[in-house]
Design a protein around this motif. Sequence first.
Motif, PDB file in Angstrom:
ATOM      1  N   SER A  27      39.903  10.402  -7.320  1.00  0.00           N
ATOM      2  CA  SER A  27      38.994  11.484  -6.961  1.00  0.00           C
ATOM      3  C   SER A  27      37.783  11.487  -7.881  1.00  0.00           C
ATOM      4  O   SER A  27      37.820  10.964  -9.002  1.00  0.00           O
ATOM      5  CB  SER A  27      39.706  12.842  -7.057  1.00  0.00           C
ATOM      6  OG  SER A  27      40.087  13.104  -8.391  1.00  0.00           O
ATOM      7  N   VAL A  28      36.693  12.093  -7.394  1.00  0.00           N
ATOM      8  CA  VAL A  28      35.511  12.387  -8.195  1.00  0.00           C
ATOM      9  C   VAL A  28      35.138  13.841  -7.918  1.00  0.00           C
ATOM     10  O   VAL A  28      35.417  14.362  -6.833  1.00  0.00           O
ATOM     11  CB  VAL A  28      34.324  11.460  -7.866  1.00  0.00           C
ATOM     12  CG1 VAL A  28      34.647  10.022  -8.223  1.00  0.00           C
ATOM     13  CG2 VAL A  28      33.953  11.557  -6.388  1.00  0.00           C
ATOM     14  N   GLY A  29      34.540  14.503  -8.907  1.00  0.00           N
ATOM     15  CA  GLY A  29      34.250  15.915  -8.702  1.00  0.00           C
ATOM     16  C   GLY A  29      33.176  16.445  -9.614  1.00  0.00           C
ATOM     17  O   GLY A  29      32.633  15.732 -10.468  1.00  0.00           O
ATOM     18  N   MET A  30      32.860  17.717  -9.443  1.00  0.00           N
ATOM     19  CA  MET A  30      31.873  18.410 -10.268  1.00  0.00           C
ATOM     20  C   MET A  30      32.315  19.857 -10.490  1.00  0.00           C
ATOM     21  O   MET A  30      33.156  20.386  -9.747  1.00  0.00           O
ATOM     22  CB  MET A  30      30.488  18.396  -9.614  1.00  0.00           C
ATOM     23  CG  MET A  30      30.395  19.086  -8.245  1.00  0.00           C
ATOM     24  SD  MET A  30      30.243  20.906  -8.273  1.00  0.00           S
ATOM     25  CE  MET A  30      28.686  21.099  -9.112  1.00  0.00           C
ATOM     26  N   ILE A  31      31.741  20.487 -11.533  1.00  0.00           N
ATOM     27  CA  ILE A  31      31.996  21.888 -11.812  1.00  0.00           C
ATOM     28  C   ILE A  31      30.717  22.530 -12.325  1.00  0.00           C
ATOM     29  O   ILE A  31      29.887  21.866 -12.978  1.00  0.00           O
ATOM     30  CB  ILE A  31      33.133  22.063 -12.847  1.00  0.00           C
ATOM     31  CG1 ILE A  31      33.619  23.517 -12.884  1.00  0.00           C
ATOM     32  CG2 ILE A  31      32.710  21.589 -14.227  1.00  0.00           C
ATOM     33  CD1 ILE A  31      34.872  23.733 -13.718  1.00  0.00           C
ATOM     34  N   ASN A  57      24.989  31.924 -19.963  1.00  0.00           N
ATOM     35  CA  ASN A  57      25.453  30.598 -20.370  1.00  0.00           C
ATOM     36  C   ASN A  57      25.844  29.840 -19.112  1.00  0.00           C
ATOM     37  O   ASN A  57      26.667  30.320 -18.333  1.00  0.00           O
ATOM     38  CB  ASN A  57      26.644  30.710 -21.322  1.00  0.00           C
ATOM     39  CG  ASN A  57      27.296  29.366 -21.617  1.00  0.00           C
ATOM     40  OD1 ASN A  57      28.354  29.057 -21.079  1.00  0.00           O
ATOM     41  ND2 ASN A  57      26.666  28.553 -22.439  1.00  0.00           N
ATOM     42  N   ARG A  58      25.227  28.676 -18.898  1.00  0.00           N
ATOM     43  CA  ARG A  58      25.467  27.881 -17.695  1.00  0.00           C
ATOM     44  C   ARG A  58      25.818  26.452 -18.091  1.00  0.00           C
ATOM     45  O   ARG A  58      25.084  25.822 -18.859  1.00  0.00           O
ATOM     46  CB  ARG A  58      24.231  27.907 -16.786  1.00  0.00           C
ATOM     47  CG  ARG A  58      23.960  29.297 -16.224  1.00  0.00           C
ATOM     48  CD  ARG A  58      22.554  29.479 -15.742  1.00  0.00           C
ATOM     49  NE  ARG A  58      22.310  30.902 -15.440  1.00  0.00           N
ATOM     50  CZ  ARG A  58      21.114  31.470 -15.450  1.00  0.00           C
ATOM     51  NH1 ARG A  58      20.035  30.745 -15.723  1.00  0.00           N
ATOM     52  NH2 ARG A  58      20.981  32.766 -15.197  1.00  0.00           N
ATOM     53  N   VAL A  59      26.927  25.987 -17.540  1.00  0.00           N
ATOM     54  CA  VAL A  59      27.447  24.664 -17.879  1.00  0.00           C
ATOM     55  C   VAL A  59      27.732  23.908 -16.596  1.00  0.00           C
ATOM     56  O   VAL A  59      28.236  24.490 -15.620  1.00  0.00           O
ATOM     57  CB  VAL A  59      28.731  24.781 -18.724  1.00  0.00           C
ATOM     58  CG1 VAL A  59      29.333  23.406 -18.994  1.00  0.00           C
ATOM     59  CG2 VAL A  59      28.458  25.512 -20.028  1.00  0.00           C
ATOM     60  N   ALA A  60      27.415  22.626 -16.572  1.00  0.00           N
ATOM     61  CA  ALA A  60      27.697  21.765 -15.413  1.00  0.00           C
ATOM     62  C   ALA A  60      28.340  20.476 -15.895  1.00  0.00           C
ATOM     63  O   ALA A  60      28.032  19.980 -16.991  1.00  0.00           O
ATOM     64  CB  ALA A  60      26.422  21.470 -14.637  1.00  0.00           C
ATOM     65  N   GLY A  61      29.244  19.938 -15.068  1.00  0.00           N
ATOM     66  CA  GLY A  61      29.910  18.703 -15.445  1.00  0.00           C
ATOM     67  C   GLY A  61      30.377  17.914 -14.244  1.00  0.00           C
ATOM     68  O   GLY A  61      30.482  18.445 -13.131  1.00  0.00           O
ATOM     69  N   GLY A 113      37.687  10.166 -16.729  1.00  0.00           N
ATOM     70  CA  GLY A 113      36.619  10.561 -17.634  1.00  0.00           C
ATOM     71  C   GLY A 113      35.899  11.782 -17.116  1.00  0.00           C
ATOM     72  O   GLY A 113      35.983  12.129 -15.933  1.00  0.00           O
ATOM     73  N   GLU A 114      35.182  12.438 -18.011  1.00  0.00           N
ATOM     74  CA  GLU A 114      34.369  13.587 -17.620  1.00  0.00           C
ATOM     75  C   GLU A 114      33.235  13.748 -18.615  1.00  0.00           C
ATOM     76  O   GLU A 114      33.333  13.305 -19.772  1.00  0.00           O
ATOM     77  CB  GLU A 114      35.200  14.869 -17.576  1.00  0.00           C
ATOM     78  CG  GLU A 114      35.561  15.440 -18.917  1.00  0.00           C
ATOM     79  CD  GLU A 114      37.049  15.478 -19.188  1.00  0.00           C
ATOM     80  OE1 GLU A 114      37.447  16.233 -20.076  1.00  0.00           O
ATOM     81  OE2 GLU A 114      37.801  14.745 -18.528  1.00  0.00           O
ATOM     82  N   ILE A 115      32.165  14.353 -18.164  1.00  0.00           N
ATOM     83  CA  ILE A 115      31.036  14.676 -19.025  1.00  0.00           C
ATOM     84  C   ILE A 115      30.450  15.991 -18.536  1.00  0.00           C
ATOM     85  O   ILE A 115      30.365  16.225 -17.331  1.00  0.00           O
ATOM     86  CB  ILE A 115      29.977  13.554 -19.044  1.00  0.00           C
ATOM     87  CG1 ILE A 115      28.865  13.896 -20.040  1.00  0.00           C
ATOM     88  CG2 ILE A 115      29.414  13.288 -17.659  1.00  0.00           C
ATOM     89  CD1 ILE A 115      27.940  12.716 -20.327  1.00  0.00           C
ATOM     90  N   ALA A 116      30.126  16.874 -19.476  1.00  0.00           N
ATOM     91  CA  ALA A 116      29.568  18.182 -19.136  1.00  0.00           C
ATOM     92  C   ALA A 116      28.471  18.521 -20.124  1.00  0.00           C
ATOM     93  O   ALA A 116      28.477  18.056 -21.275  1.00  0.00           O
ATOM     94  CB  ALA A 116      30.647  19.264 -19.154  1.00  0.00           C
ATOM     95  N   THR A 117      27.539  19.339 -19.682  1.00  0.00           N
ATOM     96  CA  THR A 117      26.413  19.718 -20.527  1.00  0.00           C
ATOM     97  C   THR A 117      26.073  21.183 -20.339  1.00  0.00           C
ATOM     98  O   THR A 117      26.373  21.770 -19.284  1.00  0.00           O
ATOM     99  CB  THR A 117      25.179  18.858 -20.213  1.00  0.00           C
ATOM    100  OG1 THR A 117      24.121  19.190 -21.112  1.00  0.00           O
ATOM    101  CG2 THR A 117      24.693  19.093 -18.790  1.00  0.00           C
ATOM    102  N   VAL A 118      25.461  21.772 -21.354  1.00  0.00           N
ATOM    103  CA  VAL A 118      24.950  23.133 -21.254  1.00  0.00           C
ATOM    104  C   VAL A 118      23.614  23.069 -20.531  1.00  0.00           C
ATOM    105  O   VAL A 118      22.628  22.570 -21.068  1.00  0.00           O
ATOM    106  CB  VAL A 118      24.790  23.775 -22.639  1.00  0.00           C
ATOM    107  CG1 VAL A 118      24.239  25.193 -22.506  1.00  0.00           C
ATOM    108  CG2 VAL A 118      26.117  23.783 -23.383  1.00  0.00           C
TER     109      VAL A 118
END
Length: 808
Positions: free
Chosen positions: A481-485, A496-500, A515-520
């Motif tokens: 699977s692949v996804g986003m949040i 405060n807003r975060v996406a990954g 793996g995952e990567i998220a940023t502010v």
Amino acid sequence: MSRFRLILVAVLAATLVTSGAFAAPSPQGKQQATGKLDIQAAAEKVVREQAAIQAQRRRQDGRGGGGGNGRGGALVANGDDIDEAYEAEVQALTGKRMNVAYTNAPPEIDGVLNDPEWNFADPVTDFMQREPDNGQPGSERTEVRMLYDDDALYFAFYLYDREPDKIFAQDLRRDSKMDTDDTIAVILDTFHDRRNAYAFRVNPLGTKYDVEVRNERQVNAGWDERWDAAVTITDEGWFAEFRIPLSSLRYRTGSHVWGIDFKREIRRNNEEINWSNYRRGFQFNAASQFGNLVGLRDLGLTGRFRFQPYVTGSGSQFNVTDEPFNEAAGGIGVEDFKIQITSNLTADLTFNTDFAQVEDDTERVNLTRFPLFFPEKREFFLESASNFAFGSGGSRRGGSLGMGPSVNLYHSRNIGLVRGEPVPIRYGAKLTGKVGSTNIGFVNAQTGNSEVNIVDDVEVFNAGKNFTVLRLKQDIFERSSVGMIYTNAQGAGEYNRVAGVDASFRFYDYLSISGEIATVVADGVLEASDELDDNPITARFSAGWNSDQWSASGTYQRIDEDFKTDLGFIRRRDVVSHSYRLGWNPRPAFAPAIRQIRFSGSFNHLTDIDGNFLEQSASLSATTNFQSGDKITFYIKQENERLDRIFFVSRKDNIFVLPGDYETRTYWVNFDSFNARTVSGRMSVSWSDYWDGTQYSLRPGGTIRFNRKFSLSPSYSYNHIELPTGIFDTHTITTRVTYNFNERWLTNSLVQYNNVSGRASLYVRLRYVINEIDSFYVVYKSTRTWDEVWNGVADHQLIAKMTYSIDF
């Protein structure tokens, strides 16, 4: 005084639910007087229902897939029209198959399997042991049959036992793990995506347990739905019937193949037997290993709405304060308003939400420099919680990052709780489900203003906030699977807003790469700072192999110093971690008393973002699992750690550790006995270097089961720390007391004491189970501060709450 009337109303409601239309049925798990299935009654029922049987046969002939060879029969839908897509889906199947029969006359769910309708269902009997003799037939014969109609699925379980007096049946608690009892379970992959499932399980007392499974490994025990089960015990074994309404499941309408599997546990042998998934490298919830359920045709949508209001009232005495006062409160609201948009997409709404019945957190003493992780316990957030899981969110890692999840972008305890104290939730909305191969999770909640006592009677004003989470995940390949949040928390001029994004790939059964990567994306505080040049990130990449005999993994993780998530949990910032682990799990044939030995070695190295050394550790462990169910573990760890600032172990006693480099070694031994015994227990002993001193720990605990109604579970945690700046002892005492009058009337008590906070607390809950999702609660809470002297001054609270849902 008018507010106290709400308490009276709730108590009167309890009286109503225990009589008349809400009266509890006779206990399940009943012993049949004859000791055998009543054949004469079955014959009489056949005569009475001949007309229904003939109609059922005609329906079978018209629909196909009823009896036959278990491979789908003549696949006919909508009269004489061939469903070519369904035909192709069936023809492409591999692995085991179970054929389900349609019925016009559903069986009575009473645990007595003499209904003639079961004669139209093809049985499955080829169960194999997963433990202890993998691949061999079960020590006792097992047979399962299945029917369905337009409203529900029906299961009949024939659990034969040549020694019925040795059947284990002790637990009456709804949603208990039942690891002390014989059990039977069915698990359904309703989308046949080989990832997600619903599991339903009972013991010989008829105690029910249900969970939702996502991605084969994320188990949501907070998921509860309506379904019926009944059980009987005879001198031939025990027998169970299930009725699972289609409205309790999410699925595609029309004609489709589902995934299915069954698991039986024979506790006295510590034996597990499964139908399809009996290979040791996979757990029962591994949907990729399920068999195939063939014959479900023309499924429609049932049960569109569920309205679940609540009423609550409380009275409180606050004495542990400079100015004692009394308080009465009450309220009404909507616990949940569920809207079934489609058969696989659900909306949930809640208004003025109340969680008065939720058990207190377990007391713990934190001897580390980092925050403790406390799990969610509130039902609205627990339901479908796995739809929001992102990346590693909640899994444990090695090194100092290993004491709880290192990063969790969505931790629902941040909604409606501030430092463990509740704040009002005005409303909440949630959308969960699956569209095609895309999993969807959306939640929005608004909290109100409140004043919360933080420490030293200082009141801090908490402005209401709005919280939003959007989670999308796309299934690709067979098990990947692949996804986003995206998360947003805002209120009182702050945000405060975060996406990954994340991805998970599985190959060759046991190989996983993720793996995952998220940023502010934006933050009202960080953007006002001149120090924020780039958006801070967190990232993790890992690969691992995990079979029954071998395991190996490697993980890289980075958490920037400025990375912040108001909706999540971060244990430690400004770190880069490299972690490696290797395990070997032999099953020694020369030692028949041993089931498996697990040897494991790990290495962890941590630096800050600039590459400066922080911590390094290496550990070895060996765990021996015995055929009896007992387990013993030996563990040793060597650690080097740099402390860059003074660390107060106890500010009250002025015990601290100075900055510097420290080398420590830890030895740990743990023993766990088999849970199904009348008296079971565990003991953990450790001794270690603690910075520039020493630490000794002792953690005994256990459970005494006096009978199926009454159990006592005490535990104790003791730490003795000696440092150059002083000697420090911690004592945490916890005792759980459970007394269940029957499967409807349940009590649970929790007594706790922690000498570090000086707080002693008592939590007592009486619960009447109206149905699987509704209850009446009476809760008593008492909290007092005990500073070497028991002064008898305590806060007291009495709460009554009731929910009752209406489906339409």
